[in-house]
Motif scaffolding. Structure first.
Motif, PDB file in Angstrom:
ATOM      1  N   GLU A  65      -5.825 -13.927  -1.675  1.00 32.94           N
ATOM      2  CA  GLU A  65      -7.223 -13.665  -2.037  1.00 32.94           C
ATOM      3  C   GLU A  65      -7.832 -14.815  -2.816  1.00 32.94           C
ATOM      4  N   SER A  66      -7.086 -15.364  -3.756  1.00 32.01           N
ATOM      5  CA  SER A  66      -7.629 -16.464  -4.562  1.00 32.01           C
ATOM      6  C   SER A  66      -7.836 -17.724  -3.728  1.00 32.01           C
ATOM      7  N   LEU A  67      -6.971 -17.940  -2.733  1.00 32.97           N
ATOM      8  CA  LEU A  67      -7.118 -19.122  -1.886  1.00 32.97           C
ATOM      9  C   LEU A  67      -8.321 -19.023  -0.957  1.00 32.97           C
ATOM     10  N   LEU A  68      -8.660 -17.810  -0.552  1.00 37.42           N
ATOM     11  CA  LEU A  68      -9.788 -17.624   0.363  1.00 37.42           C
ATOM     12  C   LEU A  68     -11.118 -17.433  -0.365  1.00 37.42           C
ATOM     13  N   ALA A  69     -11.043 -17.075  -1.632  1.00 35.83           N
ATOM     14  CA  ALA A  69     -12.254 -16.681  -2.367  1.00 35.83           C
ATOM     15  C   ALA A  69     -13.345 -17.744  -2.331  1.00 35.83           C
TER      16      ALA A  69
END
Length: 523
Positions: free
Chosen positions: A501-505
């Motif tokens: 999630e943090s990489l795509l945010a």
């Protein structure tokens, strides 16, 4: 004088007991005051001493209950019938009706509180007839219908006008068990909140406590309201929820909103972070459309509230596939929200008698659709399309210090007329081979805007401009997603922590819907 047999009857103007802070079912009867008493369930004469002092010497009235009762519902009705506004009249009544139905174990409930001119107190039959008449032809009507998992139908109805309140509740097609009664009781405050929101001026949507009903107990829910606003214009609200769809519409003086969610396929729902990011992106698009098209801000806020609250229902029922690698990879480029179509529109108004074709208007539409092909252990793909359109127009006076007042006098015809025509679309596509390896990841964003402005001086066209903008971007995201998935695998293996999630945010603006061509071009 002739005896009067009926329910509770108070004259001239009854000061109703204040609601207790405790919301538990059932209340104690109010103690008799030094100025009179209330007699229930017996024949009375006019000299029985049930007259209360008036709150005002200028206005007197009598109040009558259809049924003899001193319970929370009856007291809420007696308080409400004295309200000056719709919001005051229905305050607490919906919750009290639900609680009374639960208290009676699902047995039918019927009650009304009616106002009469002092000295015109009717008999019991006349009170009942008027209560029934109010239920059949009210100025304001609100209903809630629930279908239980066992097949029974619960129907609750509220009706009101300036001189009365009438309610009813019944269960048909079966009986409610203890679990269903308990589940119904939990909806009391949510039903009341929804009523209070719609009865406000301007209205608001407060649906969280209602739409979060227990789907294990209830198969469907419907709420309908037809209300008369302070201006006398009608406002119509409809809400329908089941396991296949969620539908909401609101039609009022300021305009219309509609939202239809397709909830049949829960496998495409994303995790909490993904869903919240998608909602935030859509809300940004809605705000930008309202500002660019000079739309009604209150109406747009209603639209946004509807969108958030109907999507929030899924927060507690995220798909099981969300924890599996296959399901997680399927949603890498998706919003994680249920597919939907939505619209918000203001009625077109012709404000210039010399050029009636120049209408002020605002119409915004937005939708999302997802298509999946193939299955596990074979080549498969998934595509999601998001699109929006805006059609708006409005007049602006040449002198901002002077209110625009167009007439047939050419000296009043000093203004500019703005027309907006915008469209945006985003398409994402993911492809997998039979080994569940990601072999395709692409996104196309398109956005076009055009503003046409015509300016007039003393009714003569002085200038006309068109400002078109259009951008289209197609991106191959396979390398980006391969890198993200590799880093996710390493983190899970070494730390047991997901970083997906943090990489795509910070990347999703590259493939989600963007209505501004400048934002598409800058990515």
């Amino acid at each position: 004088m002739n005896p009067i047999s009926a329910g509770l009857r108070i004259s001239p103007v009854y000061t109703a007991p204040q609601r207790a802070a405790d919301s538990s079912i059932g209340v104690q009867a109010p103690a008799a005051t030094t100025s009179g008493n209330v007699t229930l369930g017996q024949t009375r004469n006019d000299n029985d001493g049930y007259t209360y002092p008036s709150r005002s010497t200028a206005t007197t009235a009598s109040y009558a209950l259809e049924q003899d009762a001193v319970d929370k519902l009856s007291l809420s009705l007696l308080t409400g019938v004295q309200g000056a506004s719709l919001g005051e009249r229905v305050r607490g009544v919906g919750a009290a009706l639900v609680e009374q139905l639960v208290l009676k174990g699902g047995t039918s409930v019927s009650q009304s509180a009616l106002r009469y001119a002092a000295g015109a107190e009717p008999g019991a039959e006349a009170v009942k007839l008027r209560g029934d008449s109010l239920r059949h032809a009210p100025d304001n009507a609100i209903s809630l219908s629930l279908t239980t998992a066992s097949g029974a139908t619960i129907t609750l109805s509220l009706a009101s006008d300036d001189n009365g309140l009438a309610v009813s509740a019944e269960v048909q097609g079966g009986e409610l068990n203890a679990y269903e009664l308990k589940g119904l009781a939990t909806l009391a405050e949510g039903f009341q909140a929804a009523i209070d929101g719609l009865a406000q001026e301007p209205p608001s949507l407060k649906l969280d406590g209602l739409v979060s009903f227990d789907s294990n107990l209830f198969k469907s829910l419907q709420m309908n309201a037809s209300l008369r606003t302070a201006s006398g214009e009608p406002q119509v609200f409809d809400l329908s929820l089941d396991d296949k769809a969620r539908n909401l519409s609101l039609q009022g003086p300021s305009g219309n909103i509609r939202l239809d969610l397709d909830t049949r396929d829960s496998s495409l729902l994303g995790n909490a972070g993904q869903r919240q990011a998608a909602i935030d992106n859509y809300l940004q698009q809605f705000d930008a459309a309202q500002k660019r098209g000079n739309g009604d801000k209150d109406l747009m806020n209603l639209f946004k509230d509807a969108f958030v609250q109907l999507n929030r229902v899924d927060d507690g029922r995220l798909a099981k596939e969300a924890v599996s690698p296959q399901g997680r990879n399927d949603r890498l480029l998706l919003s994680g929200l249920a597919d939907f179509s939505a619209s918000i529109g203001q009625p077109a108004k012709s404000v210039n008698p010399l050029l009636p074709g120049e209408t002020d208007r605002f119409d915004y539409r937005v939708s999302q659709s997802t298509t999946a092909q193939g299955k596990a252990l074979s080549s498969r793909s998934i595509q999601q399309d998001q699109q929006s359109s805006l059609d708006a127009a409005w007049h602006v006076g040449a002198n901002p210090q002077v209110p625009l007042a167009l007439s047939k006098d050419y000296k009043s015809q000093n203004y500019s007329y703005h027309e907006i025509t915008d469209e945006a679309k985003s398409s994402t596509r993911l492809g997998f081979n039979k080994d569940n390896r990601l072999v395709e990841a692409s996104a196309t964003q398109q956005a076009s805007q055009n503003e046409r402005v015509r300016s007039y001086v003393d009714g003569v066209l002085s200038s006309e401009t068109n400002t078109p903008k259009s951008v289209s971007q197609t991106r191959n995201l396979l390398g980006l997603l391969d890198d993200v998935l590799q880093r996710e695998r390493i983190s899970l293996r070494e730390k047991g922590v997901s970083v997906l999630e943090s990489l795509l945010a910070g990347k999703r603006d590259e493939w989600w819907l963007q209505g501004d061509p400048a934002k598409v071009a800058s990515r």
